[in-house]
Design an enzyme around this catalytic site. Sequence first.
Site, PDB file in Angstrom:
ATOM      1  N   SER A 190       0.694  -1.310  -0.441  1.00 56.53           N
ATOM      2  CA  SER A 190       0.208   0.025  -0.127  1.00 56.53           C
ATOM      3  C   SER A 190       0.493   1.342   0.228  1.00 56.53           C
ATOM      4  CB  SER A 190      -1.402   0.350   1.416  1.00 56.53           C
ATOM      5  OG  SER A 190      -1.777   1.392   1.220  1.00 56.53           O
ATOM      6  N   LYS A 240      -4.639  -6.789   3.802  1.00 58.45           N
ATOM      7  CA  LYS A 240      -4.682  -5.550   2.778  1.00 58.45           C
ATOM      8  C   LYS A 240      -6.381  -5.267   2.058  1.00 58.45           C
ATOM      9  CE  LYS A 240      -2.707  -2.383  -0.236  1.00 58.45           C
ATOM     10  NZ  LYS A 240      -4.107  -1.827  -1.215  1.00 58.45           N
ATOM     11  N   HIS A 253      -7.961  -3.191   4.832  1.00 61.55           N
ATOM     12  CA  HIS A 253      -7.484  -1.795   4.624  1.00 61.55           C
ATOM     13  C   HIS A 253      -8.044  -1.014   3.362  1.00 61.55           C
ATOM     14  CE1 HIS A 253      -4.731   1.136   1.935  1.00 61.55           C
ATOM     15  NE2 HIS A 253      -4.070   1.384   3.496  1.00 61.55           N
ATOM     16  N   ASN A 254      -8.167  -1.515   2.317  1.00 67.11           N
ATOM     17  CA  ASN A 254      -9.072  -0.349   1.229  1.00 67.11           C
ATOM     18  C   ASN A 254      -9.973  -0.543   2.069  1.00 67.11           C
ATOM     19  OD1 ASN A 254      -6.548  -1.349  -0.296  1.00 67.11           O
ATOM     20  ND2 ASN A 254      -7.058  -0.800  -2.487  1.00 67.11           N
ATOM     21  N   GLU A 300     -10.297   2.224   3.878  1.00 70.97           N
ATOM     22  CA  GLU A 300      -9.860   3.370   2.630  1.00 70.97           C
ATOM     23  C   GLU A 300     -10.786   3.716   2.147  1.00 70.97           C
ATOM     24  OE1 GLU A 300      -6.209   2.881   0.169  1.00 70.97           O
ATOM     25  OE2 GLU A 300      -8.094   3.839  -1.485  1.00 70.97           O
TER      26      GLU A 300
HETATM   27  C1  6PG Z   1      -3.569   1.357  -1.518  1.00 71.02           C
HETATM   28  C2  6PG Z   1      -4.205   1.881  -2.824  1.00 71.02           C
HETATM   29  C3  6PG Z   1      -4.155   0.658  -4.319  1.00 71.02           C
HETATM   30  C4  6PG Z   1      -4.978   1.626  -4.725  1.00 71.02           C
HETATM   31  C5  6PG Z   1      -6.316   1.085  -4.605  1.00 71.02           C
HETATM   32  C6  6PG Z   1      -7.618   1.966  -5.485  1.00 71.02           C
HETATM   33  O1  6PG Z   1      -3.423   0.586  -0.741  1.00 71.02           O
HETATM   34  O2  6PG Z   1      -1.853   1.990  -2.586  1.00 71.02           O
HETATM   35  O3  6PG Z   1      -5.857   1.170  -2.039  1.00 71.02           O
HETATM   36  O4  6PG Z   1      -4.515   0.175  -3.869  1.00 71.02           O
HETATM   37  O5  6PG Z   1      -4.644   2.737  -5.087  1.00 71.02           O
HETATM   38  O6  6PG Z   1      -6.940  -0.264  -5.322  1.00 71.02           O
HETATM   39  O7  6PG Z   1      -8.814   1.137  -4.980  1.00 71.02           O
HETATM   40  P1  6PG Z   1      -9.843   2.102  -5.606  1.00 71.02           P
HETATM   41  O8  6PG Z   1     -10.070   2.181  -7.357  1.00 71.02           O
HETATM   42  O9  6PG Z   1     -11.430   0.317  -5.595  1.00 71.02           O
HETATM   43  O10 6PG Z   1     -10.910   3.168  -4.758  1.00 71.02           O
END
Ligand code: 6PG
Length: 483
Positions: free
Chosen positions: A133, A187, A190-191, A194
């Site tokens: 990430s 992960k 985590h997303n 996010e």
């Molecule tokens: C990270 C980001 C990376 C990516 C996302 C975008 O942790 O570096 O989360 O994994 O930018 O997966 O996800 P979306 O397109 O679903 O917002």
Amino acid sequence: MTDGSKKAQIGVVGLAVMGSNLARNFARNGHTVAVYNRSQEKTEALISQHGGEGDFIPAASIEEFVASLERPRRAIIMVQAGTATDAVIGQLADAMEEGDIIIDGGNALFSDTIRREAEIAERGLNFVGAGISGGEEGALNGPSIMPGGPQSTWEALGPLLESVAAKVDGTPCVTHIGPDGAGHFVKMVHNGIEYADMQVIGEAYQLLRYAAGYSPAELAQVFRDWNQGDLDSYLIEITSEVLDQVDAETGKPLVDIIVDQAGQKGTGRWTVKAALDLGIPVTGIGEAVFARALSGSAAQREATGALPAGTLQTLKDLGVDREAFVEDVRKALYASKLIAYAQGFDEIKAGSEEYGWNVDPRDLATIWRGGCIIRAKFLNRIVDAYDADPELPSLLLDPYFTGELEELIDAWRRVVVIATQVGQPVPVFASSLSYYDSLRSERLPAALIQGQRDFFGAHTYRRVDKPGSFHTLWSEDRSEVEV
Ligand code: 6PG
């Protein structure tokens, strides 16, 4: 570049920006790095533009790439999750030898990683699904890395990954998360967090822009101010950057030129699907995923835009002081963010128990302090919370966070009420408050639901005053029987 005799300690397959940047990060940290990309141009571009940054061994084929790696071979795949990853795994496995390590650094679905790890293990090889990430900048200057797979691979991989990971207080933002799919699972969560983090920032923006009437430039300053306190984080920081950006073509705030339909590659959806299967209410993450889906339903939104709004009020009508409202909104954002993290950690705990991973929440909070997209000062508090009690039934019960909620709750309630009175959508603020009130409630309407289920489906219910399962004979004399 390096002479032909040297072997590489690490290799990267897939040289789009993320892969190239990760390869450069390894090279800058003194490692000899084998690099390969199916289309040779990307390999040549990396070498011509960045070959001077360290020792690279470019390869024109997978076989040449594998041959350039020292034993045990360590190859990181940085290609699109899905069939492309499976193809590269197969090619590497065919060329590798017992004990070698294949690392999937993409956003693979954890259940795919569990399958792949088992298949690769049967061939005498090691498979590590690693969440990485931090985006392109993180890959180059220090991501947060969440490797799963066999613990035995950590000896060969750990020092390499620690050298390229972000560091916070000298601690690398990487650790072995747990076996097989554990790394990709965390992960994924985590997303999901996010998504919720971005959505609550969006809801704060929505209220302060459209109910309080602040401009994007003024709100950029508000978020910069918030970034000095409890909300200090990468996402708050970049929010002020985005809100400050003026569109060169029109001279208008860029945020007003961007189409208000959010994309999603899938990791947030996966988080919610996994939580549904695990029986964990990740309401904040779920509402954030649905909010993205709703934003993208252009035709439906076009058709529903004129639906009756009822009697809408303004902050002025409500006698709400704008400055006080800004602070209330900050508190509602912080409280809703806390709920999303608590729910995310609940899902990780449930996943760890379901799959036997023994994931330590302290590890995650520690390696999420830097490098990753949700990096924030607040994660130090989560480390403290799980250090004090690794078995916390909910992050909300940590004394520090309980104290924070004491400070936040009244403002949070005010903001949700005002949002409904001014007609602005706050799906995560509101659902998170209801989640919180549900946790606090002595009795929930589930008692009535159990009665309804027993009435139409004889699904039985338990009683509060004695053990056992019971059914009421609804269509007879309505006496109760124990079943
Ligand atoms: C990270 C980001 C990376 C990516 C996302 C975008 O942790 O570096 O989360 O994994 O930018 O997966 O996800 P979306 O397109 O679903 O917002």
